[in-house]
Design a protein around this motif. Structure first.
Motif, PDB file in Angstrom:
ATOM      1  N   CYS A 131     -52.604   9.038 -69.222  1.00 23.66           N
ATOM      2  CA  CYS A 131     -51.785   7.887 -69.585  1.00 23.66           C
ATOM      3  C   CYS A 131     -50.859   7.504 -68.429  1.00 23.66           C
ATOM      4  O   CYS A 131     -50.641   8.283 -67.500  1.00 23.66           O
ATOM      5  CB  CYS A 131     -50.964   8.188 -70.835  1.00 23.66           C
ATOM      6  SG  CYS A 131     -49.537   9.258 -70.553  1.00 23.66           S
ATOM      7  N   VAL A 132     -50.329   6.292 -68.525  1.00 23.57           N
ATOM      8  CA  VAL A 132     -49.377   5.783 -67.544  1.00 23.57           C
ATOM      9  C   VAL A 132     -48.146   5.314 -68.305  1.00 23.57           C
ATOM     10  O   VAL A 132     -48.259   4.552 -69.265  1.00 23.57           O
ATOM     11  CB  VAL A 132     -49.975   4.610 -66.738  1.00 23.57           C
ATOM     12  CG1 VAL A 132     -48.954   4.042 -65.780  1.00 23.57           C
ATOM     13  CG2 VAL A 132     -51.227   5.049 -66.005  1.00 23.57           C
ATOM     14  N   VAL A 133     -46.960   5.781 -67.907  1.00 25.69           N
ATOM     15  CA  VAL A 133     -45.711   5.358 -68.535  1.00 25.69           C
ATOM     16  C   VAL A 133     -45.084   4.289 -67.659  1.00 25.69           C
ATOM     17  O   VAL A 133     -44.874   4.490 -66.464  1.00 25.69           O
ATOM     18  CB  VAL A 133     -44.737   6.544 -68.710  1.00 25.69           C
ATOM     19  CG1 VAL A 133     -43.446   6.086 -69.350  1.00 25.69           C
ATOM     20  CG2 VAL A 133     -45.379   7.657 -69.517  1.00 25.69           C
ATOM     21  N   ASN A 134     -44.821   3.119 -68.260  1.00 23.35           N
ATOM     22  CA  ASN A 134     -44.212   2.008 -67.547  1.00 23.35           C
ATOM     23  C   ASN A 134     -42.902   1.634 -68.215  1.00 23.35           C
ATOM     24  O   ASN A 134     -42.675   1.942 -69.384  1.00 23.35           O
ATOM     25  CB  ASN A 134     -45.140   0.785 -67.544  1.00 23.35           C
ATOM     26  CG  ASN A 134     -46.397   1.029 -66.749  1.00 23.35           C
ATOM     27  OD1 ASN A 134     -46.352   1.501 -65.628  1.00 23.35           O
ATOM     28  ND2 ASN A 134     -47.538   0.730 -67.350  1.00 23.35           N
ATOM     29  N   ASN A 135     -42.048   0.946 -67.472  1.00 30.47           N
ATOM     30  CA  ASN A 135     -40.802   0.427 -68.001  1.00 30.47           C
ATOM     31  C   ASN A 135     -40.868  -1.089 -67.891  1.00 30.47           C
ATOM     32  O   ASN A 135     -40.958  -1.626 -66.790  1.00 30.47           O
ATOM     33  CB  ASN A 135     -39.621   0.990 -67.211  1.00 30.47           C
ATOM     34  CG  ASN A 135     -38.311   0.746 -67.904  1.00 30.47           C
ATOM     35  OD1 ASN A 135     -38.086  -0.311 -68.490  1.00 30.47           O
ATOM     36  ND2 ASN A 135     -37.441   1.737 -67.846  1.00 30.47           N
ATOM     37  N   ASN A 139     -49.301   3.470 -71.672  1.00 36.63           N
ATOM     38  CA  ASN A 139     -50.618   2.827 -71.689  1.00 36.63           C
ATOM     39  C   ASN A 139     -51.705   3.873 -71.475  1.00 36.63           C
ATOM     40  O   ASN A 139     -51.591   4.728 -70.593  1.00 36.63           O
ATOM     41  CB  ASN A 139     -50.717   1.764 -70.594  1.00 36.63           C
ATOM     42  CG  ASN A 139     -49.780   0.604 -70.836  1.00 36.63           C
ATOM     43  OD1 ASN A 139     -49.521   0.228 -71.969  1.00 36.63           O
ATOM     44  ND2 ASN A 139     -49.259   0.037 -69.778  1.00 36.63           N
ATOM     45  N   PHE A 140     -52.755   3.792 -72.293  1.00 40.79           N
ATOM     46  CA  PHE A 140     -53.905   4.675 -72.155  1.00 40.79           C
ATOM     47  C   PHE A 140     -55.100   4.017 -72.821  1.00 40.79           C
ATOM     48  O   PHE A 140     -54.957   3.036 -73.558  1.00 40.79           O
ATOM     49  CB  PHE A 140     -53.629   6.061 -72.750  1.00 40.79           C
ATOM     50  CG  PHE A 140     -53.158   6.067 -74.176  1.00 40.79           C
ATOM     51  CD1 PHE A 140     -54.049   6.201 -75.229  1.00 40.79           C
ATOM     52  CD2 PHE A 140     -51.810   5.944 -74.476  1.00 40.79           C
ATOM     53  CE1 PHE A 140     -53.617   6.216 -76.538  1.00 40.79           C
ATOM     54  CE2 PHE A 140     -51.363   5.957 -75.790  1.00 40.79           C
ATOM     55  CZ  PHE A 140     -52.274   6.097 -76.818  1.00 40.79           C
ATOM     56  N   TYR A 178     -48.902  15.161 -72.598  1.00 47.98           N
ATOM     57  CA  TYR A 178     -50.043  15.669 -73.358  1.00 47.98           C
ATOM     58  C   TYR A 178     -51.202  14.678 -73.420  1.00 47.98           C
ATOM     59  O   TYR A 178     -52.291  15.033 -73.830  1.00 47.98           O
ATOM     60  CB  TYR A 178     -49.601  16.020 -74.782  1.00 47.98           C
ATOM     61  CG  TYR A 178     -48.534  17.081 -74.818  1.00 47.98           C
ATOM     62  CD1 TYR A 178     -48.852  18.419 -74.625  1.00 47.98           C
ATOM     63  CD2 TYR A 178     -47.203  16.741 -75.025  1.00 47.98           C
ATOM     64  CE1 TYR A 178     -47.873  19.391 -74.656  1.00 47.98           C
ATOM     65  CE2 TYR A 178     -46.219  17.712 -75.050  1.00 47.98           C
ATOM     66  CZ  TYR A 178     -46.550  19.038 -74.865  1.00 47.98           C
ATOM     67  OH  TYR A 178     -45.592  19.997 -74.880  1.00 47.98           O
ATOM     68  N   LEU A 179     -50.953  13.433 -73.044  1.00 47.67           N
ATOM     69  CA  LEU A 179     -51.989  12.403 -73.094  1.00 47.67           C
ATOM     70  C   LEU A 179     -52.775  12.414 -71.788  1.00 47.67           C
ATOM     71  O   LEU A 179     -52.616  11.567 -70.919  1.00 47.67           O
ATOM     72  CB  LEU A 179     -51.360  11.030 -73.363  1.00 47.67           C
ATOM     73  CG  LEU A 179     -50.681  10.885 -74.725  1.00 47.67           C
ATOM     74  CD1 LEU A 179     -49.947   9.558 -74.819  1.00 47.67           C
ATOM     75  CD2 LEU A 179     -51.695  11.030 -75.854  1.00 47.67           C
ATOM     76  N   LYS A 180     -53.639  13.398 -71.662  1.00 46.62           N
ATOM     77  CA  LYS A 180     -54.457  13.612 -70.466  1.00 46.62           C
ATOM     78  C   LYS A 180     -55.907  13.245 -70.735  1.00 46.62           C
ATOM     79  O   LYS A 180     -56.353  13.225 -71.890  1.00 46.62           O
ATOM     80  CB  LYS A 180     -54.398  15.078 -70.019  1.00 46.62           C
ATOM     81  CG  LYS A 180     -53.009  15.557 -69.651  1.00 46.62           C
ATOM     82  CD  LYS A 180     -52.578  14.983 -68.353  1.00 46.62           C
ATOM     83  CE  LYS A 180     -51.247  15.560 -67.921  1.00 46.62           C
ATOM     84  NZ  LYS A 180     -50.744  14.876 -66.754  1.00 46.62           N
ATOM     85  N   LYS A 181     -56.645  13.015 -69.684  1.00 43.80           N
ATOM     86  CA  LYS A 181     -58.068  12.682 -69.796  1.00 43.80           C
ATOM     87  C   LYS A 181     -58.790  13.733 -70.631  1.00 43.80           C
ATOM     88  O   LYS A 181     -58.620  14.928 -70.427  1.00 43.80           O
ATOM     89  CB  LYS A 181     -58.686  12.600 -68.401  1.00 43.80           C
ATOM     90  CG  LYS A 181     -60.163  12.277 -68.423  1.00 43.80           C
ATOM     91  CD  LYS A 181     -60.722  12.186 -67.024  1.00 43.80           C
ATOM     92  CE  LYS A 181     -62.205  11.857 -67.100  1.00 43.80           C
ATOM     93  NZ  LYS A 181     -62.777  11.657 -65.777  1.00 43.80           N
ATOM     94  N   TRP A 187     -64.413   1.080 -76.128  1.00 50.82           N
ATOM     95  CA  TRP A 187     -63.171   1.427 -75.455  1.00 50.82           C
ATOM     96  C   TRP A 187     -62.043   0.601 -76.048  1.00 50.82           C
ATOM     97  O   TRP A 187     -62.177  -0.604 -76.233  1.00 50.82           O
ATOM     98  CB  TRP A 187     -63.260   1.163 -73.960  1.00 50.82           C
ATOM     99  CG  TRP A 187     -64.099   2.172 -73.258  1.00 50.82           C
ATOM    100  CD1 TRP A 187     -65.432   2.100 -73.018  1.00 50.82           C
ATOM    101  CD2 TRP A 187     -63.658   3.425 -72.738  1.00 50.82           C
ATOM    102  NE1 TRP A 187     -65.850   3.243 -72.369  1.00 50.82           N
ATOM    103  CE2 TRP A 187     -64.783   4.060 -72.175  1.00 50.82           C
ATOM    104  CE3 TRP A 187     -62.424   4.066 -72.683  1.00 50.82           C
ATOM    105  CZ2 TRP A 187     -64.699   5.313 -71.575  1.00 50.82           C
ATOM    106  CZ3 TRP A 187     -62.347   5.305 -72.077  1.00 50.82           C
ATOM    107  CH2 TRP A 187     -63.478   5.917 -71.534  1.00 50.82           C
ATOM    108  N   VAL A 188     -60.931   1.249 -76.348  1.00 47.78           N
ATOM    109  CA  VAL A 188     -59.763   0.573 -76.894  1.00 47.78           C
ATOM    110  C   VAL A 188     -58.586   0.825 -75.954  1.00 47.78           C
ATOM    111  O   VAL A 188     -58.210   1.973 -75.720  1.00 47.78           O
ATOM    112  CB  VAL A 188     -59.423   1.091 -78.311  1.00 47.78           C
ATOM    113  CG1 VAL A 188     -58.218   0.362 -78.878  1.00 47.78           C
ATOM    114  CG2 VAL A 188     -60.621   0.970 -79.236  1.00 47.78           C
ATOM    115  N   GLU A 189     -58.047  -0.265 -75.402  1.00 52.43           N
ATOM    116  CA  GLU A 189     -56.857  -0.163 -74.555  1.00 52.43           C
ATOM    117  C   GLU A 189     -55.643  -0.070 -75.463  1.00 52.43           C
ATOM    118  O   GLU A 189     -55.479  -0.891 -76.375  1.00 52.43           O
ATOM    119  CB  GLU A 189     -56.737  -1.381 -73.638  1.00 52.43           C
ATOM    120  CG  GLU A 189     -57.853  -1.490 -72.622  1.00 52.43           C
ATOM    121  CD  GLU A 189     -57.865  -0.330 -71.641  1.00 52.43           C
ATOM    122  OE1 GLU A 189     -56.779   0.150 -71.242  1.00 52.43           O
ATOM    123  OE2 GLU A 189     -58.954   0.106 -71.269  1.00 52.43           O
ATOM    124  N   CYS A 190     -54.793   0.928 -75.247  1.00 53.96           N
ATOM    125  CA  CYS A 190     -53.658   1.183 -76.132  1.00 53.96           C
ATOM    126  C   CYS A 190     -52.334   1.011 -75.406  1.00 53.96           C
ATOM    127  O   CYS A 190     -52.205   1.408 -74.246  1.00 53.96           O
ATOM    128  CB  CYS A 190     -53.730   2.603 -76.688  1.00 53.96           C
ATOM    129  SG  CYS A 190     -55.210   2.917 -77.653  1.00 53.96           S
TER     130      CYS A 190
END
Length: 146
Positions: free
Chosen positions: A14-18, A26-27, A63-66, A48-51
């Motif tokens: 996942c990627v954490v953005n501000n 986002n993941f 914890y949100l790893k590939k 595929w679902v973009e979240c």
């Protein structure tokens, strides 16, 4: 109201953005279904679902790893676009209201078929009380309730 529930595996970390002072995680989640076509051949279909998870609780991000298996639910959104060659395309995105970790791929070389249980997040803490000891019971031990 439309609610979409998805169980699948993360395609990448996942990627954490501000964004405007708010945190968003986002993941992407892949859900694969197996089916048989008209000729009886087994096929796989992956969606595929973009979240996007808008939350101040970013502690779940490590914890949100590939490969992590997750359950997500939220409001779906279909985005349409045009490609450079003029074709129309569409993608499914989900604004997450709830995310739950179901497990992670084991690293013992089993090819990802086995999952280790991951942390579970719930809205309220769960309290487990110990069963009463035999001295706390008032009923005779041989008296059955049925």
């Amino acid at each position: 109201m439309i609610k979409l529930q998805v169980i699948g595996n993360l395609g990448k970390d996942c990627v954490v953005n501000n964004v405007n002072g708010k945190s968003v995680i986002n993941f992407s989640v892949a859900h694969t279904e197996k089916f048989r076509d008209a000729q009886g051949n087994q096929k796989d279909k992956t969606i595929w679902v973009e979240c996007a998870y808008w939350t101040d609780r970013t502690a779940i991000a490590p914890y949100l790893k590939k490969g992590t298996q997750v359950y997500v639910e939220g409001a779906p959104d279909i985005r349409t676009y045009s490609t450079q060659d003029g074709r129309q395309g569409a993608s499914l995105s989900l604004r997450i209201s709830n995310v739950q970790l179901l497990g992670t791929r084991s690293s013992d070389g089993e090819g990802g078929s086995s999952y280790n249980s991951g942390p579970s997040y719930s809205a309220a803490p769960q309290h487990v009380s110990a069963p009463p000891s035999s001295s706390q019971l008032n009923e005779p031990a041989d008296d059955l309730p049925f």
